[in-house]
Design an enzyme around this catalytic site. Sequence first.
Site, short mmCIF file in Angstrom:
data_model
loop_
_atom_site.label_atom_id
_atom_site.label_comp_id
_atom_site.label_asym_id
_atom_site.label_seq_id
_atom_site.Cartn_x
_atom_site.Cartn_y
_atom_site.Cartn_z
N GLU B 132 44.15 35.87 41.24
CA GLU B 132 44.59 34.86 40.27
C GLU B 132 45.81 35.34 39.50
OE1 GLU B 132 42.34 33.74 36.88
OE2 GLU B 132 43.46 31.88 36.68
N THR B 185 51.35 25.35 31.85
CA THR B 185 50.66 26.52 31.28
C THR B 185 51.58 27.24 30.30
OG1 THR B 185 49.35 26.75 33.28
CG2 THR B 185 49.42 28.65 31.83
#
Lengths: 311, 311
Positions: B132, B185
């Site tokens: 990730e 984000t």
Amino acid sequence: MNKEVRVFAPATVANVAVGFDILGFAIDGPGDEVVARLAEGSGVRITSISGDGGKLPLKAEKNTAGFAAIRLLEQLGKSGLGVELEIHKKMPFGSGLGSSAASAAAGVMAINALLDMPVPKMESLHCAVLGEQIADGAYHADNVAPSLLGGIIFIRANEGLDVHSLPIPDELHAAVVYPHVSILTKDARDVLSPTTTLPQCIQQTGNLGGLVVGLYESDYELIGRSLQDVIIEPQRAQLIPGFSTVKSAALEAGALGCSISGAGPSVFALCKGREVAQTAGAAMQQAFLTQDIPCDLFVSPINKEGAKILA
Amino acid sequence: MNKEVRVFAPATVANVAVGFDILGFAIDGPGDEVVARLAEGSGVRITSISGDGGKLPLKAEKNTAGFAAIRLLEQLGKSGLGVELEIHKKMPFGSGLGSSAASAAAGVMAINALLDMPVPKMESLHCAVLGEQIADGAYHADNVAPSLLGGIIFIRANEGLDVHSLPIPDELHAAVVYPHVSILTKDARDVLSPTTTLPQCIQQTGNLGGLVVGLYESDYELIGRSLQDVIIEPQRAQLIPGFSTVKSAALEAGALGCSISGAGPSVFALCKGREVAQTAGAAMQQAFLTQDIPCDLFVSPINKEGAKILA
């Protein structure tokens, strides 16, 4: 109703490294005693105070134990009762061990006990916190709640007293060293920055959560990893002579963690087993003594009982 | 060793109001599927990706699932193995539901399953977090850990992956609404102040502790009182159209608490019982729909299984 009772409320360690204002535990060690007896007339009178060097007010409304006692009598609808209190301070002021909190806890316990415990301790907590507030200015329960209730107490929020007893792993012991130096509570507060960084806050939150999980799981290693105060201790350590040496001594002796008790100057260590706590406590004491600072050591399991009736 | 496996890793809700970067849970809802099969030659090749609109890199070292898979093969001393991966994105990007984390979790799960689970899931977590990280830049497990392990995961510290499964009260259900708006984000990070006040930090710490205690004690009211984010949510709410209306709708419908899922725009509510979760979810959905924002609703208990083998 009894004619006379004598109660005791123990010293406490607040903050516990990662729970500034929201965590505390009680120790078997020093504490305050309050004698309450039924008297003529109405209202609370303090007849004597010992062990305070004359520092504490005899006027009940100005005294933490007296104020807490008066508030509990009010709550119970018994303000008309005449009660005399004797207060015996058996622990040092300004030690960071919750001296005024012990007095306040003993004050409500004395009234509750005198009346044959009409309410569970928890329902007297608010009055005890009000009692400490007159000494301290702040409404917070991190010393009062463990002194009254015993155990390790977590306070989600002081407002509304959202208070919870945490599990106590069987082998958990505390070593607490009180060095005979003085720190003014005002200085201990003034040294704190009003802000913190977001990463520090996340780390502290993680450590508080880790400590709670560690207590529930009896995971001593997790408790140890979690006892790291990245916000308060780095700012207050300077107020305690040789703090870093004392802390290192505790950790080298096998303590799970070590930090400042309340606003200091006392320093506590949490340990697995009484033997480690003895060793770590002796090492901490020695570290203060090599700086020519006399100090007292208290080693005990977590005190589960809190305030209690002596006679 | 199997010739081919198909695995699934679920969507997750990170932060959970009071555990920014340190708390997350898995839901029964959308997720990612990865098919792994033994192939000629050595190394990991991604043969196809569906459901990504062509956005994700096919080069294994650049892909979250691929990178995680490569790292796990390395850890297992199996880098010489030839493995083909098919990735099926079955959940939206940028939803705040841990899309890249689900891919990374599915990547390690696929390799582990292909090799007949030589390591417990927990030992593959580090590789999944590394996977990730290439999408996200940060090494944190608050989505990856629950997607892989299932349940409600508390992370004392991301460094070293000090990761703990929290108890799940029987009736705890989540309602998660994904509104079809986009939040970068970067914007979600940039909007956050690098500092917080000490009282806010204490309050957040108290609420994180309260949530942990509430989960251990199955105390739904305490869980509800604790689900109050005083730091992140007030700063990010502006990025989600009508957030306060949506939150009010959830709370009025009986949700214990409601906040932003991860970096948003998804919003979650935790509820006691499936019925309340259904009602709260429908109310949240309606609140988005009245602003002409289409949205998806997922109602589920906490997903306890995490990543799993489908075939």
